[in-house]
Design a protein around this motif. Structure first.
Motif, PDB file in Angstrom:
ATOM      1  N   ILE A   5      -3.551  28.241  14.686  1.00  0.00           N
ATOM      2  CA  ILE A   5      -4.054  29.584  14.975  1.00  0.00           C
ATOM      3  C   ILE A   5      -3.203  30.205  16.081  1.00  0.00           C
ATOM      4  O   ILE A   5      -2.993  29.591  17.136  1.00  0.00           O
ATOM      5  CB  ILE A   5      -5.536  29.539  15.411  1.00  0.00           C
ATOM      6  N   LEU A  89     -11.861  36.679  10.253  1.00  0.00           N
ATOM      7  CA  LEU A  89     -10.664  36.880  11.055  1.00  0.00           C
ATOM      8  C   LEU A  89     -10.552  38.335  11.459  1.00  0.00           C
ATOM      9  O   LEU A  89     -10.718  39.230  10.632  1.00  0.00           O
ATOM     10  CB  LEU A  89      -9.430  36.461  10.234  1.00  0.00           C
ATOM     11  N   ILE A 104     -12.459  33.943  14.204  1.00  0.00           N
ATOM     12  CA  ILE A 104     -11.187  33.907  14.932  1.00  0.00           C
ATOM     13  C   ILE A 104     -10.818  35.333  15.314  1.00  0.00           C
ATOM     14  O   ILE A 104     -10.869  36.237  14.482  1.00  0.00           O
ATOM     15  CB  ILE A 104     -10.074  33.282  14.058  1.00  0.00           C
TER      16      ILE A 104
END
Length: 170
Positions: A5, A89, A104
Motif C-alpha cells: 500500500i 479505497l 485505505i
C-alpha cells in the motif's frame, strides 16, 4: 495474502519505484495506491511492477484523467474485493465509515492504522517525503485470523528502511 500500500507519490517517481521494489522484495502480491500520483510515470511504475494493482484519483490528479483509460485508476471511494476481503479505497479521508473489511486512504501524509468496528483503517503515509524527510509505505498481510501491518519508512538521507509492525485479530 500480502498487499503493498502506498500513497502520495506526487512527483517523486524515483521514490515510488524504490517503494514498489521494496514491497515486491517483501513478497507483496498486489499493489494499492491511494492517490496523488500526480504524473503518468507513477502509473507506469505500477504497471511495470507486473503485479495486479488499483489506484484512485487524488486531489492533485486531475491531469491524469486524460490518460486514465490506459491504467487502473478509479474515482473515490472505490469498492473492490480481493479473494473474500472487501476494500474501500479513497484518497481524501471523507468516507471513513466501516462498510468494508479494510478502508485505505491517503492525503494526510501521516501513517495510520487502526482496527475498529471490525474494520481495518490504513493510511500508508507519504512516498514523496514532502511533509517530513521520510519515504513511507505499508505492507498488509492478511491471514486467516489476523492482520499484520508493516509500516516501512526511511530517512531520505539513509539507505535502509526501518519497520514498525502492528497486529490485529480478525
Amino acid at each position: 495474502m500480502k498487499i503493498g500500500i502506498l500513497s502520495d507519490s506526487h512527483f517523486k517517481s524515483d521514490y515510488t519505484k524504490e517503494v514498489i521494489d521494496l514491497l515486491k522484495e517483501k513478497g507483496c502480491q498486489y499493489l494499492i495506491h491511494a492517490g496523488d500520483l500526480c504524473i503518468e510515470k507513477n502509473l507506469e511504475l505500477l504497471v511495470e511492477s507486473k503485479l495486479p494493482y488499483v489506484s484512485v484519483f487524488g486531489n492533485n490528479d486531475m491531469n491524469l484523467v486524460a490518460v486514465s483509460n490506459k491504467y487502473v485508476i478509479k474515482q473515490e471511494p472505490y469498492y473492490f474485493k480481493i479473494k473474500d476481503i472487501t476494500f474501500k479505497l479513497m484518497h481524501m479521508p471523507y468516507h471513513l465509515s466501516p462498510d468494508s473489511n479494510i478502508v485505505i486512504f491517503g492525503h494526510t501524509h501521516i501513517f495510520e492504522c487502526e482496527y475498529k468496528n471490525n474494520t481495518l483503517f490504513i493510511n500508508p503515509g507519504e512516498v514523496c517525503a514532502r511533509e517530513k524527510p521520510h519515504i513511507e509505505c505499508a505492507l498488509l498481510e492478511i491471514n486467516e485470523n489476523e492482520y499484520i501491518i508493516s509500516h516501512y519508512f526511511k530517512d531520505i538521507n539513509k539507505n535502509n528502511y526501518e519497520k514498525e509492525e502492528y497486529k490485529y485479530e480478525r
